[in-house]
Motif scaffolding. Structure first.
Motif, mmCIF file in Angstrom:
data_model
loop_
_atom_site.group_PDB
_atom_site.id
_atom_site.type_symbol
_atom_site.label_atom_id
_atom_site.label_comp_id
_atom_site.label_asym_id
_atom_site.label_seq_id
_atom_site.Cartn_x
_atom_site.Cartn_y
_atom_site.Cartn_z
ATOM 1 N N ALA A 140 12.380 13.695 -3.430
ATOM 2 C CA ALA A 140 12.727 13.873 -4.657
ATOM 3 C C ALA A 140 11.600 13.743 -5.945
ATOM 4 C CB ALA A 140 13.903 12.825 -4.836
ATOM 5 N N ASP A 141 10.379 13.496 -5.475
ATOM 6 C CA ASP A 141 9.222 13.227 -6.603
ATOM 7 C C ASP A 141 9.851 12.219 -7.459
ATOM 8 O OD1 ASP A 141 6.965 13.704 -7.686
ATOM 9 O OD2 ASP A 141 7.517 15.374 -8.716
ATOM 10 N N GLU A 142 10.377 11.065 -7.012
ATOM 11 C CA GLU A 142 10.651 10.074 -7.724
ATOM 12 C C GLU A 142 9.758 8.792 -7.822
ATOM 13 O OE1 GLU A 142 12.852 9.662 -10.121
ATOM 14 O OE2 GLU A 142 14.058 11.303 -9.680
ATOM 15 N N HIS A 143 8.570 8.944 -7.340
ATOM 16 C CA HIS A 143 7.342 8.018 -7.384
ATOM 17 C C HIS A 143 7.262 7.137 -8.733
ATOM 18 C CE1 HIS A 143 5.682 8.069 -3.560
ATOM 19 N NE2 HIS A 143 4.749 7.407 -3.733
ATOM 20 N N SER A 144 7.688 7.687 -9.858
ATOM 21 C CA SER A 144 7.640 6.905 -11.189
ATOM 22 C C SER A 144 8.473 5.777 -11.068
ATOM 23 C CB SER A 144 7.803 7.967 -12.439
ATOM 24 O OG SER A 144 8.939 8.420 -12.095
ATOM 25 N N ARG A 145 9.253 5.642 -10.114
ATOM 26 C CA ARG A 145 10.358 4.564 -10.155
ATOM 27 C C ARG A 145 9.826 3.326 -9.312
ATOM 28 N NH1 ARG A 145 15.285 5.785 -12.115
ATOM 29 N NH2 ARG A 145 15.707 8.041 -12.438
ATOM 30 N N ALA B 7 0.808 -1.060 -0.174
ATOM 31 C CA ALA B 7 0.157 -0.094 -0.137
ATOM 32 C C ALA B 7 0.782 1.046 0.166
ATOM 33 C CB ALA B 7 -0.889 0.077 1.027
ATOM 34 N N LEU B 8 1.811 1.251 0.813
ATOM 35 C CA LEU B 8 2.983 2.360 0.831
ATOM 36 C C LEU B 8 3.625 2.575 -0.514
ATOM 37 C CD1 LEU B 8 4.544 4.576 2.090
ATOM 38 C CD2 LEU B 8 6.087 2.891 2.813
ATOM 39 N N LEU B 9 4.226 1.353 -0.935
ATOM 40 C CA LEU B 9 4.834 1.706 -2.272
ATOM 41 C C LEU B 9 4.021 1.952 -3.619
ATOM 42 C CD1 LEU B 9 7.403 -1.410 -1.754
ATOM 43 C CD2 LEU B 9 8.006 1.243 -1.357
ATOM 44 N N GLU C 17 1.098 -9.324 -10.455
ATOM 45 C CA GLU C 17 0.963 -8.156 -9.508
ATOM 46 C C GLU C 17 2.365 -7.524 -8.700
ATOM 47 O OE1 GLU C 17 -1.862 -6.390 -8.885
ATOM 48 O OE2 GLU C 17 -2.533 -7.143 -10.774
ATOM 49 N N GLY C 18 3.373 -8.118 -9.135
ATOM 50 C CA GLY C 18 4.640 -7.925 -8.680
ATOM 51 C C GLY C 18 5.007 -6.449 -8.533
ATOM 52 N N LEU C 19 5.937 -5.927 -7.722
ATOM 53 C CA LEU C 19 6.192 -4.408 -7.776
ATOM 54 C C LEU C 19 7.667 -4.480 -8.519
ATOM 55 C CD1 LEU C 19 5.432 -3.004 -4.385
ATOM 56 C CD2 LEU C 19 3.999 -2.999 -6.289
ATOM 57 N N VAL C 20 7.866 -3.095 -9.227
ATOM 58 C CA VAL C 20 8.868 -2.984 -9.768
ATOM 59 C C VAL C 20 9.477 -1.713 -9.346
ATOM 60 C CG1 VAL C 20 9.740 -2.533 -11.977
ATOM 61 C CG2 VAL C 20 8.109 -3.867 -11.933
ATOM 62 N N LEU C 21 10.794 -1.912 -8.809
ATOM 63 C CA LEU C 21 11.614 -0.666 -8.487
ATOM 64 C C LEU C 21 12.575 -0.337 -9.801
ATOM 65 C CD1 LEU C 21 12.701 1.472 -6.599
ATOM 66 C CD2 LEU C 21 14.229 -0.333 -5.708
ATOM 67 N N MET D 116 11.793 5.405 5.871
ATOM 68 C CA MET D 116 12.944 6.547 5.590
ATOM 69 C C MET D 116 13.409 6.371 4.197
ATOM 70 S SD MET D 116 13.523 7.873 8.669
ATOM 71 C CE MET D 116 15.205 8.690 8.259
ATOM 72 N N ALA D 117 13.282 5.291 3.477
ATOM 73 C CA ALA D 117 13.702 5.467 1.930
ATOM 74 C C ALA D 117 12.656 6.057 1.196
ATOM 75 C CB ALA D 117 13.823 3.898 1.474
ATOM 76 N N MET D 118 11.251 5.905 1.871
ATOM 77 C CA MET D 118 10.204 6.450 0.726
ATOM 78 C C MET D 118 10.278 7.955 1.085
ATOM 79 S SD MET D 118 8.719 4.687 -0.889
ATOM 80 C CE MET D 118 7.222 5.724 -1.302
ATOM 81 N N VAL D 119 10.864 8.655 2.492
ATOM 82 C CA VAL D 119 10.982 10.076 2.410
ATOM 83 C C VAL D 119 11.979 10.521 1.538
ATOM 84 C CG1 VAL D 119 12.073 11.619 3.950
ATOM 85 C CG2 VAL D 119 10.837 10.094 4.988
#
Length: 178
Positions: A128-133, A65-67, A143-147, A120-123
């Motif tokens: 940095a407004d890098e949510h698109s990563r 949910a956070l990511l 449904e896996g997540l990608v970083l 802390m990493a999500m901070v």
């Protein structure tokens, strides 16, 4: 490098942990939890018991949910997570890592350290407004997540398996087309 090493490792760990919930479940035993702890170079307390395993397994939906939250919702979730854990950032140096941030006592339960390190990493991601990563795998039935830490932001799949499945599907489509 997009982020500092500790941010990247924490994000990679969070994504890997969330993705263990995909079938087949990749976090069912204490040995798998030990491997996760070692792979992502966590430090501090590790109880190696069924309760700790259950707590980390139960954390996966919260981290998902956070990511996958939008920037504003992620900020709210991060603030709540850090407040609940009474996080107090401090600079530490250990093993092969130079100065970096830890925000919870090393004697805290492992699950608490995972929560706080991810928050802390999500901070850094939010600032940095890098949510698109962060994204959900482009393979339709996954449904896996990608970083995506690549320079050109080209990563679309959560694993080599999904990348290969997409390539085979595309190949078959090209072969069918006249």
């Amino acid at each position: 490098m997009v982020f500092t090493h500790d941010t990247e490792v924490s994000l990679q760990a969070a994504v890997a942990l969330v993705n263990t919930a995909e079938e087949p479940d990749g976090l069912q035993t204490l040995e798998e939890l030990d491997a996760f702890y070692t792979r992502f170079e966590y430090t501090g307390r590790r109880d190696r018991d069924a309760a700790g395993l259950a707590a980390v397994r139960a954390l996966r939906p919260t981290l998902r949910a956070l990511l996958t939250a939008d920037r504003d919702e992620a900020a709210e979730r991060v603030n709540a997570m850090l407040a609940e854990a009474s996080a107090l950032p401090r600079l530490v140096r250990h093993d092969r890592w130079d100065w970096h941030l830890h925000a919870v006592d090393p004697d805290s339960p492992f699950v608490t350290r995972v929560v706080v390190e991810t928050a802390m990493a999500m901070v850094d991601v939010i600032r940095a407004d890098e949510h698109s990563r962060l994204a959900v795998c482009a393979q339709g039935d996954c449904e896996g997540l990608v970083l995506d830490l690549s320079r050109n932001r080209s990563r679309r799949y959560c694993s080599t398996t999904c990348t290969n499945r997409a390539a085979v599907t595309a190949y078959r489509e090209r072969r069918r087309s006249p």
